[in-house]
Design a protein around this motif. Structure first.
Motif, PDB file in Angstrom:
ATOM      1  N   PRO A 120       7.505 -11.541  -2.680  1.00 22.86           N
ATOM      2  CA  PRO A 120       6.866 -12.290  -3.757  1.00 22.86           C
ATOM      3  C   PRO A 120       6.500 -11.412  -4.956  1.00 22.86           C
ATOM      4  O   PRO A 120       6.467 -10.189  -4.859  1.00 22.86           O
ATOM      5  CB  PRO A 120       5.601 -12.839  -3.098  1.00 22.86           C
ATOM      6  N   ARG A 121       6.198 -12.096  -6.048  1.00 30.30           N
ATOM      7  CA  ARG A 121       6.025 -11.374  -7.313  1.00 30.30           C
ATOM      8  C   ARG A 121       4.790 -10.478  -7.329  1.00 30.30           C
ATOM      9  O   ARG A 121       4.816  -9.414  -7.936  1.00 30.30           O
ATOM     10  CB  ARG A 121       5.922 -12.382  -8.456  1.00 30.30           C
ATOM     11  N   TYR A 122       3.710 -10.907  -6.659  1.00 29.67           N
ATOM     12  CA  TYR A 122       2.508 -10.068  -6.665  1.00 29.67           C
ATOM     13  C   TYR A 122       2.810  -8.698  -6.077  1.00 29.67           C
ATOM     14  O   TYR A 122       2.363  -7.666  -6.567  1.00 29.67           O
ATOM     15  CB  TYR A 122       1.401 -10.727  -5.849  1.00 29.67           C
ATOM     16  N   MET A 123       3.597  -8.699  -5.008  1.00 31.51           N
ATOM     17  CA  MET A 123       3.904  -7.415  -4.373  1.00 31.51           C
ATOM     18  C   MET A 123       4.751  -6.565  -5.293  1.00 31.51           C
ATOM     19  O   MET A 123       4.537  -5.362  -5.442  1.00 31.51           O
ATOM     20  CB  MET A 123       4.631  -7.660  -3.050  1.00 31.51           C
ATOM     21  N   LEU A 124       5.727  -7.207  -5.953  1.00 28.81           N
ATOM     22  CA  LEU A 124       6.563  -6.451  -6.881  1.00 28.81           C
ATOM     23  C   LEU A 124       5.719  -5.887  -8.019  1.00 28.81           C
ATOM     24  O   LEU A 124       5.932  -4.743  -8.449  1.00 28.81           O
ATOM     25  CB  LEU A 124       7.657  -7.351  -7.440  1.00 28.81           C
ATOM     26  N   ALA A 125       4.736  -6.675  -8.477  1.00 28.11           N
ATOM     27  CA  ALA A 125       3.895  -6.180  -9.566  1.00 28.11           C
ATOM     28  C   ALA A 125       3.107  -4.968  -9.127  1.00 28.11           C
ATOM     29  O   ALA A 125       3.007  -3.973  -9.845  1.00 28.11           O
ATOM     30  CB  ALA A 125       2.958  -7.288 -10.024  1.00 28.11           C
ATOM     31  N   GLY A 126       2.553  -5.037  -7.908  1.00 30.30           N
ATOM     32  CA  GLY A 126       1.800  -3.891  -7.406  1.00 30.30           C
ATOM     33  C   GLY A 126       2.657  -2.650  -7.329  1.00 30.30           C
ATOM     34  O   GLY A 126       2.242  -1.549  -7.732  1.00 30.30           O
ATOM     35  N   MET A 127       3.888  -2.822  -6.821  1.00 32.39           N
ATOM     36  CA  MET A 127       4.772  -1.651  -6.746  1.00 32.39           C
ATOM     37  C   MET A 127       5.197  -1.205  -8.131  1.00 32.39           C
ATOM     38  O   MET A 127       5.323  -0.010  -8.403  1.00 32.39           O
ATOM     39  CB  MET A 127       6.004  -2.008  -5.913  1.00 32.39           C
ATOM     40  N   GLY A 128       5.416  -2.205  -9.012  1.00 37.96           N
ATOM     41  CA  GLY A 128       5.920  -1.877 -10.330  1.00 37.96           C
ATOM     42  C   GLY A 128       4.965  -1.007 -11.118  1.00 37.96           C
ATOM     43  O   GLY A 128       5.402  -0.085 -11.812  1.00 37.96           O
ATOM     44  N   ILE A 129       3.651  -1.294 -10.988  1.00 40.92           N
ATOM     45  CA  ILE A 129       2.678  -0.481 -11.722  1.00 40.92           C
ATOM     46  C   ILE A 129       2.821   0.976 -11.319  1.00 40.92           C
ATOM     47  O   ILE A 129       2.920   1.885 -12.162  1.00 40.92           O
ATOM     48  CB  ILE A 129       1.253  -0.984 -11.424  1.00 40.92           C
ATOM     49  N   THR A 132       6.378  -0.011  -0.492  1.00 40.23           N
ATOM     50  CA  THR A 132       7.728  -0.492  -0.203  1.00 40.23           C
ATOM     51  C   THR A 132       7.922  -0.670   1.300  1.00 40.23           C
ATOM     52  O   THR A 132       8.552  -1.636   1.739  1.00 40.23           O
ATOM     53  CB  THR A 132       8.792   0.478  -0.733  1.00 40.23           C
ATOM     54  N   ALA A 133       7.358   0.250   2.071  1.00 38.13           N
ATOM     55  CA  ALA A 133       7.457   0.081   3.523  1.00 38.13           C
ATOM     56  C   ALA A 133       6.795  -1.218   3.945  1.00 38.13           C
ATOM     57  O   ALA A 133       7.303  -1.949   4.806  1.00 38.13           O
ATOM     58  CB  ALA A 133       6.810   1.259   4.235  1.00 38.13           C
ATOM     59  N   GLY A 134       5.646  -1.515   3.287  1.00 36.99           N
ATOM     60  CA  GLY A 134       4.976  -2.769   3.597  1.00 36.99           C
ATOM     61  C   GLY A 134       5.833  -3.964   3.222  1.00 36.99           C
ATOM     62  O   GLY A 134       5.867  -4.971   3.929  1.00 36.99           O
ATOM     63  N   ALA A 135       6.555  -3.846   2.098  1.00 37.39           N
ATOM     64  CA  ALA A 135       7.417  -4.949   1.679  1.00 37.39           C
ATOM     65  C   ALA A 135       8.536  -5.164   2.687  1.00 37.39           C
ATOM     66  O   ALA A 135       8.867  -6.305   3.041  1.00 37.39           O
ATOM     67  CB  ALA A 135       7.993  -4.653   0.296  1.00 37.39           C
ATOM     68  N   VAL A 170      -4.722   3.213  -8.141  1.00 39.30           N
ATOM     69  CA  VAL A 170      -4.134   2.845  -6.852  1.00 39.30           C
ATOM     70  C   VAL A 170      -4.852   1.640  -6.270  1.00 39.30           C
ATOM     71  O   VAL A 170      -4.231   0.745  -5.692  1.00 39.30           O
ATOM     72  CB  VAL A 170      -4.165   4.045  -5.893  1.00 39.30           C
ATOM     73  N   GLY A 171      -6.178   1.597  -6.450  1.00 38.98           N
ATOM     74  CA  GLY A 171      -6.937   0.467  -5.928  1.00 38.98           C
ATOM     75  C   GLY A 171      -6.474  -0.846  -6.530  1.00 38.98           C
ATOM     76  O   GLY A 171      -6.283  -1.834  -5.822  1.00 38.98           O
ATOM     77  N   PHE A 172      -6.245  -0.830  -7.838  1.00 40.41           N
ATOM     78  CA  PHE A 172      -5.800  -2.063  -8.480  1.00 40.41           C
ATOM     79  C   PHE A 172      -4.421  -2.467  -7.977  1.00 40.41           C
ATOM     80  O   PHE A 172      -4.190  -3.638  -7.621  1.00 40.41           O
ATOM     81  CB  PHE A 172      -5.784  -1.869  -9.993  1.00 40.41           C
ATOM     82  N   ALA A 173      -3.514  -1.504  -7.897  1.00 42.35           N
ATOM     83  CA  ALA A 173      -2.157  -1.829  -7.457  1.00 42.35           C
ATOM     84  C   ALA A 173      -2.171  -2.362  -6.029  1.00 42.35           C
ATOM     85  O   ALA A 173      -1.476  -3.329  -5.695  1.00 42.35           O
ATOM     86  CB  ALA A 173      -1.274  -0.596  -7.558  1.00 42.35           C
ATOM     87  N   VAL A 174      -2.999  -1.737  -5.197  1.00 46.43           N
ATOM     88  CA  VAL A 174      -3.064  -2.138  -3.795  1.00 46.43           C
ATOM     89  C   VAL A 174      -3.617  -3.547  -3.665  1.00 46.43           C
ATOM     90  O   VAL A 174      -3.118  -4.361  -2.887  1.00 46.43           O
ATOM     91  CB  VAL A 174      -3.923  -1.110  -3.037  1.00 46.43           C
ATOM     92  N   THR A 175      -4.631  -3.850  -4.476  1.00 48.26           N
ATOM     93  CA  THR A 175      -5.200  -5.194  -4.412  1.00 48.26           C
ATOM     94  C   THR A 175      -4.156  -6.230  -4.809  1.00 48.26           C
ATOM     95  O   THR A 175      -4.000  -7.272  -4.166  1.00 48.26           O
ATOM     96  CB  THR A 175      -6.412  -5.285  -5.345  1.00 48.26           C
ATOM     97  N   LEU A 176      -3.423  -5.904  -5.880  1.00 47.68           N
ATOM     98  CA  LEU A 176      -2.371  -6.805  -6.330  1.00 47.68           C
ATOM     99  C   LEU A 176      -1.352  -7.025  -5.228  1.00 47.68           C
ATOM    100  O   LEU A 176      -0.927  -8.150  -4.958  1.00 47.68           O
ATOM    101  CB  LEU A 176      -1.703  -6.174  -7.554  1.00 47.68           C
ATOM    102  N   PHE A 177      -0.976  -5.931  -4.582  1.00 45.21           N
ATOM    103  CA  PHE A 177       0.039  -6.029  -3.532  1.00 45.21           C
ATOM    104  C   PHE A 177      -0.463  -6.868  -2.366  1.00 45.21           C
ATOM    105  O   PHE A 177       0.259  -7.710  -1.834  1.00 45.21           O
ATOM    106  CB  PHE A 177       0.384  -4.620  -3.058  1.00 45.21           C
ATOM    107  N   SER A 178      -1.715  -6.640  -1.981  1.00 42.74           N
ATOM    108  CA  SER A 178      -2.169  -7.246  -0.728  1.00 42.74           C
ATOM    109  C   SER A 178      -2.433  -8.734  -0.870  1.00 42.74           C
ATOM    110  O   SER A 178      -2.559  -9.421   0.122  1.00 42.74           O
ATOM    111  CB  SER A 178      -3.422  -6.542  -0.236  1.00 42.74           C
ATOM    112  N   LYS A 229      16.728  -6.014  -3.905  1.00 44.61           N
ATOM    113  CA  LYS A 229      17.181  -5.031  -4.881  1.00 44.61           C
ATOM    114  C   LYS A 229      16.016  -4.276  -5.517  1.00 44.61           C
ATOM    115  O   LYS A 229      16.032  -3.063  -5.631  1.00 44.61           O
ATOM    116  CB  LYS A 229      17.977  -5.742  -5.970  1.00 44.61           C
ATOM    117  N   TRP A 230      14.984  -5.050  -5.911  1.00 42.46           N
ATOM    118  CA  TRP A 230      13.866  -4.399  -6.597  1.00 42.46           C
ATOM    119  C   TRP A 230      13.141  -3.441  -5.656  1.00 42.46           C
ATOM    120  O   TRP A 230      12.778  -2.335  -6.051  1.00 42.46           O
ATOM    121  CB  TRP A 230      12.892  -5.443  -7.120  1.00 42.46           C
ATOM    122  N   THR A 231      12.976  -3.863  -4.445  1.00 46.51           N
ATOM    123  CA  THR A 231      12.310  -2.981  -3.491  1.00 46.51           C
ATOM    124  C   THR A 231      13.112  -1.701  -3.326  1.00 46.51           C
ATOM    125  O   THR A 231      12.560  -0.598  -3.247  1.00 46.51           O
ATOM    126  CB  THR A 231      12.177  -3.701  -2.143  1.00 46.51           C
TER     127      THR A 231
END
Lengths: 121, 96, 117, 525, 174, 85, 90, 156, 114
Positions: D474-483, D373-376, D106-114, D397-399
């Motif tokens: 942006p893509r970083y956020m999608l990557a964080g959610m995607g993981i 997703t709420a953050g997005a 979760v830490g990694f995904a969150v960092t990616l997202f933020s 759509k992705w969100t």
């Protein structure tokens, strides 16, 4: 003989210290306003504590002479440092309090003369 | 609001009783076990070469706690920095 | 065949892959049915307009159901319950501390006083 | 050579890497912003790698002991001390690595997202440093085998969390939430410290294994148990001590909220560690078990019913987080309530515990996903009010897909991971007490209903004029959610593998007090 | 220059507080002296610009320090005299307070500081305010007699009847 | 000789308790600061005395720290009262 | 000697409790901060009596100096400059 | 705002001495009561003394926020690197790799009552210094930021 | 019983702190209460390790007797520093709240509810 003199001196110093400390505490209870209380407080307790420190120095000196332990000398020197620090900080601190009290609008009670109010107005 | 005050008083009373219970049950001045600490006192000068055993405990035996504690201080500083930072001009958030 | 292992739940078991296969089959069936639908549907004609018993179609913004409107019935039916529960979340720090300490006191009584059972 | 060092010092590196990262982050941030982002990602990834290596190590060769400051890592007890460890010892068993790996993911995904998600914010240097420090706190809490060390990391965790919650200072609401969180968790932490003092006064030990070995369950131990239990349950957000949760979760930046979920689960780990490892069968397990079950049921029910009328997306999700915490408490509480009874333990106790523990990692994944997703949504639409939102599904759509995955998982719809753990809880709890199981199912249905509402009012409906300019994030956020979404699906499709690999060892390690003590003190088992 | 002066004073203080630790001159050990040098260099580097803030190196003269130490004796006598005075007032409660102005004409910070602290430590008088430019002191006196109340600016003699402390201070600090 | 130190310590702590009366009563904040200062000075003396009484001589360092640092607290309070902060 | 020691401890603890109660009672925030300073002094003294000089130094340095400073700054930061000084708590 | 001239000159004179005393406590951490935290707190109080005696703006010109931040990070970095070196030497995190080694801080101490040697205790003096630097920076920063928070809003 | 004085004092201080946190309305008072609780816990910890007629755990020239426990003092030291960090952070929160809301009354700062 020397033993007796030092012991007597020691006791006298401690007695002076305690008496002045006690007077200082009584002073802050009896005096009417901040400035006079500061008179009692700073001087008397500082004076008393200095005398207690002097008694400690006498104690340390006698102990150093009898045991030749270096730490006693260290202690005595440290007590001197304490006395100097105490005198310095207490004087400045009570000046700061008095100045703050005056600035916050507390006038000295029963004042005969107030030159400062003439200047600041 | 009277009932709330009574409730508060009851809660406080129960907690007071339970927090004061240790003082009645534990004996001050003579701990029941002393395995770990007497070992530290006896061997602290050998292992860590310190005279002040407390410093030895703080920095050698329990050094990791000290690191954690330094990090707590660091955290607090970062938090205060974050609080009093200068924000950007357009930095506004909706709170609805 | 470690992949198709089933999840033992102590009481029964469940295999997600079989479920997934069934799900995919159902989707394929639905697709077939959709394929057999009418093919003369055209966009932009009268067909796309909703038929509301002959009344006029409302504006798009008005049709949109807002989040607050949903489950009005549910919350209204449980009004008593919500009227008690929501004021507990008063937002006051002191109350929150009091709740924490209160639970601690209750548990303390339960544990020190011999237990529930 | 280097691999040998790394393998030998894995538990220390697990903490030291994010620590070093956190210390250096402000310095790197002074040089360049891009470099800082890369640095934070790198540190987070490194921590994830170390956690994965450690997981592998522990699951393949048993509990890992790491003694800080000794000549060699495994020498817990000095030769002449009479069998008492006096240094800080990390006892990393299967339960610890289970928590550590979920926190790292979760830490990694969150960092990616933020990196993209909070780009509007000022003061990012401190923000990332605090994020890493919070990770240090969580990892330390779950790995340590020493009571006082546990307190220190608890304090790092809660202070960093409070500072992060309050990081949006512009209107003051976030600071209010942070204050509530900080005051409550500090009070809880002090009571934990009081309990540690009680242990110390009686046994002159701080190591969990030593305390567990000499536990007598006198009156003082009971007081210590209550203090630890209630304080940690409060930190994990159990009803009726959950009041800080919606405030803090809704006011924090979304990435932080996703991480706060893991932080409160670390406190939940503390509860489990205390009741199982520290006390185990010496304690009055039926009473404590029932207390935990009652807390769990209350959390489930009140959490979900409070969620339904909410208008703020994140507040709603926060109440769901409370509700899901109830499932974990329920599962493990049932396991605790039958701890002394071997037959019942075999029949359903272990399964209930496995279900509860499985729900921890599942919850971390899908609730993290939902908060992201709420953050997005908030990032693009600028509001979280469900009454104002609508029609976002046309552009994002992705969100929307990620949100659907998360929502179905939290509602317990197959084939997502929420279903697997909930099924385990339902069936085993049904054998213990049918009513509890029925309540759990009802709560699950209400959860689904409430997420249908959220989905409808955020994504469905016609395009609204005020959200014309909304684009995909942006893509970083999608990557964080995607993981996280990928993990949700994977855990849902292959639940038995996860249970076999992670959950069963964790549950066994939790119940088996003897082997924990033996791992530290040697001898026996 | 400020750095060296501060470092020297810091080193002297360090030696004072670590006396009795070893064999160099019978008092200090080598390690202490090395540590003391490092510490005083660091302290001097940090605090030099504050310690010598007004670029005035009069106090580098050791003679002034000897004077300062001798100054302690008259000051102590004054202090003891006045202490008895205030002790009487504490017991009897007879006070007659007021604020008077003293214009000693001291220029340096150290001089003003020494005089103000001397006045404050002498019982019966208390520095309330200092004029930033001229260095005039406003003194709260616990017993203002008629003569003092009439004067616009009070003399030193009214505050220190036995020794002329102001001239002592002038000799030390000016 | 040691007993004397402890007796002095007892008297000094009694004086601290006495000075606390002004802390409780003091009508304004400056009065309380006066009590604060008195207790401060007396505590330095007390630390000195107890340190010698225990015959552990390095205890005096605590007193030095005290004498130097409590000054800062006083200054902060004074600055606040004077309205300069 | 041991009795004198106990007496000293008794007095210090009495002072400690009194000052704790005073913090609770006082209406003026600044006075409460001053009382907190006094509490900190006495706590340091108590640590000293319990043979913990390290802790006593830490408490003296941090408790007496810095905590008072932080409290005073916070009190200044939470009162409007107009009505500073004697501000009664609501 | 500045305090009066007397307080300012007292602060000027006292500052180096408080600093020296703080460093003394730090350096002697393993022999006498004290150590990194206590000494750091004492030295930090010296900074706070300056901050209270002068107007905070004046002090901020001489010790900026950034320099204090670097000080703090430097201390922590020193601390954690001292611990890391132990791993690099093949032992565990926080192993006291200098103790009883004979070179720097490496003299061993005899058991029992002795006055102590300054040159002993291995990594402990290093860690003391590191923590001392960190605490000075941290405490100074906290007070400086809180003082800056009084003055105005936190918008540019 | 009289020998348990420090324990009783620690318990009472914790209780006073908790009462202060619960009943006072000013946020600064609440933080002060927290600081009191913390002081009480510190006192409790140090009192746990005390040995009657013990000396401080520091070796010096003077011949020693039995020594007081060092671990607990190290713990207290840690907790003191944690305490000042917490207090500073909480008070800066309170200052920001005052700046934004204009009040520090606990009843009026509860704007997040429901």
């Amino acid at each position: 003989m020397i033993m007796f003199v030092t012991e007597a001196l020691f006791l006298v110093f401690i007695a002076i210290g305690l008496i002045f400390n006690a007077l200082g505490v009584i002073g802050i209870l009896r005096f009417p306003d901040v400035y006079t209380r500061l008179h009692a407080e700073t001087k008397m307790t500082t004076f008393g504590t200095i005398f207690i420190g002097l008694a400690a120095i006498i104690y340390c000196t006698t102990a150093f002479i009898s045991t030749k332990d270096g730490q006693y000398m260290d202690l005595g020197v440290n007590v001197i440092v304490i006395i100097i620090a105490l005198a310095f900080t207490n004087a400045t601190g009570s000046h700061a309090i008095a100045r703050a009290a005056y600035k916050s609008g507390q006038m000295p009670e029963k004042a005969v003369v107030d030159k400062l109010s003439e200047v600041s107005e | 609001m009277k009932s709330k005050e009574i409730l508060t008083a009851i809660i406080i009373a129960v907690l007071a009783a339970s927090l004061l219970l240790p003082s009645a049950l534990m004996v001050f001045g003579s701990p029941q076990n002393d395995g770990m600490d007497s070992y530290m006192i006896d061997n602290g000068q050998d292992i860590a070469a310190v005279n002040n055993i407390v410093t030895g405990v703080v920095f050698d035996f329990r050094g990791f706690d000290t690191l954690g504690e330094a990090l707590v201080l660091f955290t607090a500083v970062l938090g205060v920095t974050l609080m009093f930072r200068r924000m950007k001009e357009d930095e506004e958030y909706e709170y609805e | 065949m470690a992949v198709i292992e089933t999840l033992n739940t102590g009481f029964g078991s469940w295999n997600p892959l079989i479920w997934l296969a069934a799900f995919i089959i159902a989707i394929i069936l639905a697709w077939f049915i959709w394929l057999r639908g009418e093919s003369d549907y055209r966009k932009g004609t009268e067909q796309t307009k909703p038929f509301i018993s002959g009344n006029a179609e409302p504006e798009k913004g008005e049709v949109h159901v807002r989040g607050g409107n949903m489950y009005w019935g549910f919350t209204n039916a449980l009004e008593d319950y919500y009227e008690r529960l929501v004021p507990l979340h008063s937002g006051i720090l002191t109350d929150y501390i009091l709740w924490f300490l209160g639970v601690m006191a209750i548990v303390m009584i339960l544990v020190l006083g011999g237990g529930l059972i | 050579m280097i691999t040998g060092w790394i393998m030998e010092n894995l538990p220390a590196l697990l903490l030291a890497v994010p620590m070093l990262g956190a210390i250096l982050t402000p310095l790197v941030g002074k040089v360049s912003e891009k470099g800082r982002n890369a640095w934070v990602l790198l540190v987070s990834l490194a921590a994830l790698c170390v956690a994965a290596l450690l997981t592998n190590e522990v699951l393949s060769s048993g509990t890992v002991i790491y003694t800080f400051g000794a000549g060699t890592p495994a020498s817990a007890i000095p030769a002449d001390s009479g069998g008492l460890p006096f240094r800080i010892i990390f006892t990393v068993d299967a339960m610890s690595v289970f928590m550590a790996i979920s926190a790292s993911i979760v830490g990694f995904a969150v960092t990616l997202f933020s990196i993209a998600g909070d780009s509007k914010m000022s003061g990012k240097d401190s923000f990332y440093a605090l994020l890493l420090l919070m990770q240090v706190g969580i990892l330390g809490m779950v790995c340590t085998g020493d009571m006082f060390n546990f307190f220190v990391f608890l304090e790092i965790n809660s202070l960093a969390g409070a500072a992060l919650v309050a990081s949006r200072v512009d209107k003051g609401y976030a600071v209010e939430a942070g204050l509530k969180y900080a005051v409550l968790s500090t009070l809880g932490g002090l009571l934990v410290l009081f309990a540690v003092g009680l242990f110390y006064g009686q046994y002159d030990a701080l190591n969990m294994a030593v305390i567990a070995d000499s536990m007598q369950f006198g009156v003082l131990d009971k007081i210590a148990l209550v203090l630890l239990l209630v304080a940690l349950a409060m930190k994990s957000g159990a009803v009726p001590m959950h009041f800080w949760t919606p405030d803090a979760y809704s006011m924090a930046p979304s990435s932080v909220t996703a991480f706060l979920v893991v932080a409160s689960q670390a406190s939940l780990y503390g509860v489990f560690r205390v009741v199982f490892t520290l006390y185990n069968v010496t304690l009055d397990y039926a009473t404590i078990g029932w207390i935990i079950i009652i807390l769990g049921v209350l959390s489930m029910f009140i959490g979900v019913t409070m969620a339904i009328p909410q208008k703020d997306v994140k507040r709603l999700m926060a109440y769901h987080a409370v509700s899901q915490t109830g499932y974990m408490l329920l599962g493990v509480g049932v396991g605790l309530a039958v701890l002394g009874n071997a037959a019942m333990m075999d029949a359903f106790g272990m399964t209930a515990m496995e279900g509860g523990l499985f729900h921890i990692i599942n919850h971390a994944m899908y609730k993290g996903l939902l908060f992201l997703t709420a953050g997005a949504i908030f990032y693009q639409a600028g509001t979280r009010n469900l009454n104002k939102l609508g029609g976002l599904g046309h552009e994002m759509k992705w969100t929307m897909v990620f949100f659907i995955i998360g929502a179905l998982a939290i509602a317990g719809i197959p084939p997502f991971n929420g279903f697997a753990s909930k099924l385990m809880i339902y069936e085993s709890v049904f054998m213990f007490s049918p009513i509890l199981s029925i309540i759990a199912m009802v709560v699950s249905i209400l959860t689904l209903a409430s997420f249908v509402k959220v989905f409808h009012s955020m994504f469905m409906g016609p395009k609204l004029p005020e959200y014309e300019g909304v684009r995909e994030v942006p893509r970083y956020m999608l990557a964080g959610m995607g993981i996280l979404a990928l993990l949700v699906i994977l855990f849902g499709v292959f639940p038995q593998q996860v249970v076999d690999f992670l959950i069963t060892p964790a549950a066994t390690a939790l119940v088996d007090q003897g082997s924990y003590i033996a791992a530290v003190l040697g001898g026996g088992a | 220059m400020p750095f060296i002066l501060t470092a020297v004073f810091a080193f002297i203080l360090y030696l004072i507080i670590t006396s009795g630790s070893g064999d160099v001159l019978g008092l200090w050990s080598y390690e202490e002296i090395i540590a003391g040098v490092i510490v005083s260099v660091v302290a001097g580097a940090i605090s030099g610009r504050f310690f010598c803030s007004n670029k005035n190196y009069r106090m580098a003269n050791p003679l002034r320090w000897v004077l300062l130490i001798i100054y302690v004796i008259p000051f102590f006598i004054e202090m003891a005299r006045a202490n008895l005075d205030v002790a009487m007032r504490v017991i009897t409660g007879k006070i007659n307070p007021g604020i008077v102005r003293v214009s000693p004409g001291l220029k340096t910070d150290l001089g003003v500081l020494l005089l103000a602290n001397s006045i404050t430590l002498t019982p019966g008088t208390l520095t309330v305010e200092v004029d930033e430019e001229s260095g005039d002191l406003f003194v709260h006196v616990i017993n203002v007699n008629e003569k003092l109340a009439g004067k616009e600016i009070a003399d030193e003699k009214d505050l220190f009847p036995i020794f002329n402390l102001v001239s002592w201070i002038r000799r030390i600090a000016e | 000789m040691i007993t004397i130190w402890f007796m002095v310590a007892g008297v000094l702590s009694a004086l601290i308790l006495l000075a606390m009366v002004r802390l409780v009563k003091g009508p304004t904040a400056p009065d309380r600061v006066v009590a604060f200062d008195v207790i401060n000075t007396l505590t330095v003396g007390l630390l000195l005395v107890i340190g010698i009484g225990f015959e552990e001589l390095f205890f005096v360092e605590v007193a030095i720290v005290y004498a130097l640092l409590s000054f800062v607290g006083t200054l902060f309070i004074a600055k606040y009262i004077g309205g300069e902060l | 000697m041991i009795d004198l020691y106990l007496l000293g401890q008794f007095l210090v603890i009495t002072g400690l409790l009194i000052s704790a109660v005073v913090i609770y009672i006082l209406k003026d925030l600044l006075s409460a901060a001053i009382a907190f300073g006094v509490f900190s002094f006495l706590l340091s003294l108590e640590f000293f009596l319990l043979q913990a000089p390290d802790v006593a130094i830490a408490e003296a340095g941090i408790g007496a100096g810095l905590t008072t400073a932080i409290f005073v700054i916070a009190i200044r930061g939470t009162t409007s400059p107009v009505d500073s000084g004697e501000e009664e708590e609501s | 705002m500045n305090m009066s001239r007397i307080v300012r000159s007292t602060a000027n004179i006292l500052f180096p001495f408080i600093l020296v005393f703080g460093f003394y406590i730090i350096v002697h951490g393993h022999l006498t009561p004290g150590g990194g935290f206590q000494g750091g707190a004492v030295a930090a109080t010296g900074f706070v003394l300056l901050l209270v005696a002068f107007s905070p703006d004046i002090i901020r010109d001489k010790f900026s926020f950034n320099s204090m931040k670097y000080t703090e990070a430097l201390g922590l970095l020193l601390f954690i690197i001292t611990a890391f070196v132990a791993i690099a030497l093949g032992t565990t995190f926080f192993f006291n790799w200098l103790a009883n080694g004979g070179i720097i801080f490496g003299e061993s101490v005899a058991f029992g009552a002795n006055p102590g040697i300054l040159n002993s205790a291995g990594t402990i003096p290093l860690m003391n210094v590191a923590v001392g630097i960190e605490v000075i920076g941290a405490m100074g920063l906290i007070i400086m930021y809180m003082l800056s928070g009084i003055e105005g809003g936190n918008k540019e | 019983m009289i020998y348990n004085l420090p324990f009783i004092a620690a318990g009472l201080i914790i209780i006073i702190g908790i009462v202060m946190m619960v009943t006072k309305k000013n946020l600064i008072r609440i933080v002060m209460g927290l600081a009191l609780v913390e002081a009480g816990v510190n006192l409790f910890l140090v009192a746990t390790g005390y040995i009657e007629n013990g000396i401080a755990p520091i070796f010096t020239n003077s011949p020693g007797g039995e020594m007081v426990f060092p671990t607990v003092q190290a713990m207290t030291l840690t907790n003191i520093v944690i305490g000042i960090a917490t207090t500073a952070l909480l008070l800066s929160f309170v200052m920001i709240i005052y700046k934004k809301y204009g009040t520090v009354d606990v009843d009026k700062t509860g704007r997040l509810k429901g």
